[in-house]
Design a protein around this motif. Structure first.
Motif, PDB file in Angstrom:
ATOM      1  N   ALA A  76      -6.315  17.529 -44.952  1.00 45.63           N
ATOM      2  CA  ALA A  76      -6.502  19.310 -44.910  1.00 45.63           C
ATOM      3  C   ALA A  76      -8.210  19.784 -46.340  1.00 45.63           C
ATOM      4  N   TYR A  77      -8.614  18.743 -47.027  1.00 44.02           N
ATOM      5  CA  TYR A  77      -9.749  18.496 -47.649  1.00 44.02           C
ATOM      6  C   TYR A  77     -10.548  19.483 -47.120  1.00 44.02           C
ATOM      7  N   GLY A  80      -9.774  21.548 -44.371  1.00 47.00           N
ATOM      8  CA  GLY A  80      -8.795  22.976 -43.973  1.00 47.00           C
ATOM      9  C   GLY A  80      -8.096  23.723 -43.957  1.00 47.00           C
ATOM     10  N   PHE A  81      -7.731  25.042 -43.368  1.00 41.57           N
ATOM     11  CA  PHE A  81      -6.465  25.478 -43.342  1.00 41.57           C
ATOM     12  C   PHE A  81      -6.337  24.897 -41.663  1.00 41.57           C
ATOM     13  N   THR A 223      -7.565  30.943 -51.484  1.00 41.91           N
ATOM     14  CA  THR A 223      -8.464  31.009 -50.276  1.00 41.91           C
ATOM     15  C   THR A 223      -9.746  31.606 -49.911  1.00 41.91           C
ATOM     16  N   ILE A 226     -12.345  29.932 -51.571  1.00 40.22           N
ATOM     17  CA  ILE A 226     -12.796  29.034 -50.936  1.00 40.22           C
ATOM     18  C   ILE A 226     -13.436  29.790 -49.816  1.00 40.22           C
ATOM     19  N   LYS A 233     -13.953  26.607 -43.421  1.00 39.41           N
ATOM     20  CA  LYS A 233     -12.247  25.651 -44.159  1.00 39.41           C
ATOM     21  C   LYS A 233     -11.245  27.108 -43.899  1.00 39.41           C
ATOM     22  N   VAL A 234     -11.671  28.061 -43.625  1.00 35.28           N
ATOM     23  CA  VAL A 234     -10.722  29.797 -43.677  1.00 35.28           C
ATOM     24  C   VAL A 234     -11.319  29.842 -42.573  1.00 35.28           C
ATOM     25  N   ILE A 295      -1.575  22.340 -48.575  1.00 41.11           N
ATOM     26  CA  ILE A 295      -1.074  23.002 -50.532  1.00 41.11           C
ATOM     27  C   ILE A 295      -1.977  22.045 -50.985  1.00 41.11           C
ATOM     28  N   ILE A 298      -6.075  21.811 -50.002  1.00 40.67           N
ATOM     29  CA  ILE A 298      -6.741  22.875 -49.764  1.00 40.67           C
ATOM     30  C   ILE A 298      -7.053  23.164 -51.853  1.00 40.67           C
ATOM     31  N   ILE A 301     -10.600  21.665 -52.641  1.00 40.57           N
ATOM     32  CA  ILE A 301     -11.221  22.203 -52.244  1.00 40.57           C
ATOM     33  C   ILE A 301     -11.944  22.823 -53.672  1.00 40.57           C
ATOM     34  N   THR A 302     -10.916  23.528 -54.564  1.00 38.59           N
ATOM     35  CA  THR A 302     -11.663  24.637 -55.882  1.00 38.59           C
ATOM     36  C   THR A 302     -11.112  23.386 -56.748  1.00 38.59           C
TER      37      THR A 302
END
Length: 498
Positions: A76-77, A80-81, A223, A226, A233-234, A295, A298, A301-302
């Motif tokens: 997921a990292y 992304g989504f 989101t 990101i 990734k989104v 999640i 995700i 990522i931040t």
């Protein structure tokens, strides 16, 4: 999971407690049951008497391993989504279960099935179909068990900060697993699944809560952040990604549902109502488990941006470090949670090993080598062969030759080829053994050839799915062409699919 702030003595203590609990569960599961070691059904299927709670959690542990946490979050990292697909393919597995599980359960009760290939043998009355199905299922189980053994060593070494080296970790927990499984069989496996399942679910929820606390915002604002730094990734996935997503749904949805240890959970239910109730609750688990793991990736990522692909594999451990630093409560929750990850991996390994042993004892030894052997001897042979296989796989895991590793990559690609015979055979009486055999064989050859030659996907479609398509065509068209008389009409009429 390297360099965890809680790694070391605290991690060793928690893992020792988990090991002790597993051994106690194995002891009390076998205590007082004089017939446990004398009956295939008692040892491998808990006497076909698993209640709702035990059945639900053993199904949960079958579908979700500790690897779901430490493996899916890094994906997921990086993706992304797009990795929302993990929720969908875990959901479709439940749909496939419901397609055949209740019907198979009723037949298994009437015919006293122990292994999945008992159904194949009963349905097609063909040694060549049965033997090919046995081979494909054992291949899938062996591959899956190898993965879990490697994961056990990595997880234990990580949570203890190397205090327990990789090799010693694997050997110790394999011995623990073999002891409690030897003592309690499926019953011990199911009850350990209950323990780790409860802790794992609670731990994931708290982990996500701690990550949100550190991220300092809701999902919408995260989101948006990101999208500003890494919009891919989104964004909407490309066509090839979407095709690959659909292919993954078919491969995992059809393959995971007929894993032998999953099918044996169906046989183990105390009633059809219990089975249906368990699957009804399982339908909620993909968003609760893989959804929350998505999640986690995700949020990573931040919280920890710009990791390389290799570094991202450690994202769960990195986030756990930050969460454990919030306060003492989170510190101990993270220790218990990572211990549960190890326990979850072990619980998956024990299920796979138990199923592997049952196929050897019932289908190979009991059907083709010593059909007249008493069930007690069959159980013993399955146990001994299981132990031998575990240690052979350990040798491969520590020193894997490159070509051999590529061969073991084949898992779902081969296992999924059993699906047409297994499920379509439940509903279509005309399905004939000869085209089923050639469909499975050709499908497996196509899937294996594509994977081993480096063409694991063709235009986004997995080799296993291409093989499955050819498999279906051969089995269906061939069954229309071959008359019943060629398949022994009297035997086919004896089969009750109602």
């Amino acid at each position: 999971m390297n360099d965890l702030v809680f790694a070391g003595v605290d991690g060793v203590i928690i893992l020792a407690l988990y090991a002790l609990i597993m051994l106690l569960i194995g002891y009390y599961s076998g205590r007082g049951n004089k017939n446990l070691q004398d009956s295939l059904s008692n040892y491998y299927l808990a006497g076909k008497n698993l209640g709702f709670i035990a059945l639900f959690f053993t199904l949960y542990a079958t579908q979700y391993s500790g690897n779901t946490i430490v493996g899916y979050a890094p994906t997921a990292y990086r993706s992304g989504f797009v990795w929302l697909q993990s929720i969908s393919f875990m959901t479709i597995i439940i749909g496939v279960y419901l397609l055949f599980a209740p019907r198979l359960y009723v037949i298994s009760k009437k015919r006293n099935f122990v292994t999945p290939t008992d159904w194949i043998r009963y349905r097609f009355k063909s040694n060549k179909v049965t033997l090919l199905a046995i081979f494909l299922m054992l291949w899938g189980l062996g591959n899956y068990l190898l993965e879990q053994l490697v994961a056990i060593g990595q997880a234990v070494s990580g949570i203890t900060g190397g205090t327990i080296p990789y090799q010693w970790a694997v050997v110790f927990f394999v011995l623990v697993m073999l002891i409690y499984e030897w003592l309690g069989g499926m019953k011990a496996v199911a009850f350990t699944d209950v323990m780790q399942g409860v802790v794992l679910m609670i731990g994931v929820i708290i982990f996500v809560g701690g990550a949100f606390y550190l991220a300092g915002g809701d999902m919408a604002s995260i989101t948006q952040r990101i999208a500003e730094v890494d919009p891919v990734k989104v964004g909407v996935p490309e066509l090839m990604t979407s095709i690959n997503w659909l292919s993954m749904l078919l491969l995992v949805g059809f393959g995971a549902a007929i894993y032998p240890h999953a099918v044996q959970r169906i046989y183990s239910a105390e009633s059809e109502r219990t089975l249906k109730r368990s699957f009804a609750r399982m339908a909620w688990m993909p968003p609760i488990t893989t959804g929350l793991v998505l999640i986690i990736g995700i949020l990573g990522i931040t919280l920890i941006p710009d990791l390389s692909n290799g570094q991202s594999e450690q994202i769960v451990g990195m986030l756990a470090n930050q969460i454990a630093s919030i306060n003492g409560l989170f510190y101990w929750v993270m220790i218990i949670f990572f211990g549960a990850i190890v326990a979850a991996i072990i619980s998956t390994a024990d299920s796979v090993l138990l199923s592997f042993s049952s196929v050897i004892s019932n289908d190979v030894y009991g059907r083709f080598i010593r059909p007249d052997a008493p069930e007690k001897r069959k159980v013993l042979v399955g146990k001994i062969v299981g132990i031998i296989v575990v240690f052979l796989l350990l040798m491969i895991a520590w020193n894997p030759p490159g070509t051999l590793y590529q061969i073991f990559v084949l898992k779902f690609e081969l296992l999924v080829q059993v699906f047409p015979a297994f499920v379509l055979g439940l509903y279509w009486k005309r399905m004939a053994s000869t085209p089923v055999f050639w469909g499975m064989l050709v499908g497996a050859v196509i899937a294996g050839t594509l994977t081993l030659t480096g063409n694991s996907t063709v235009f986004g479609v997995h080799g296993g799915v291409i093989g499955l398509g050819v498999n279906f065509l051969i089995a269906v068209i061939g069954s229309f062409i071959i008359s019943k008389s060629n398949e022994n009409e009297e035997e086919l009429e004896e089969i009750n699919l109602a």
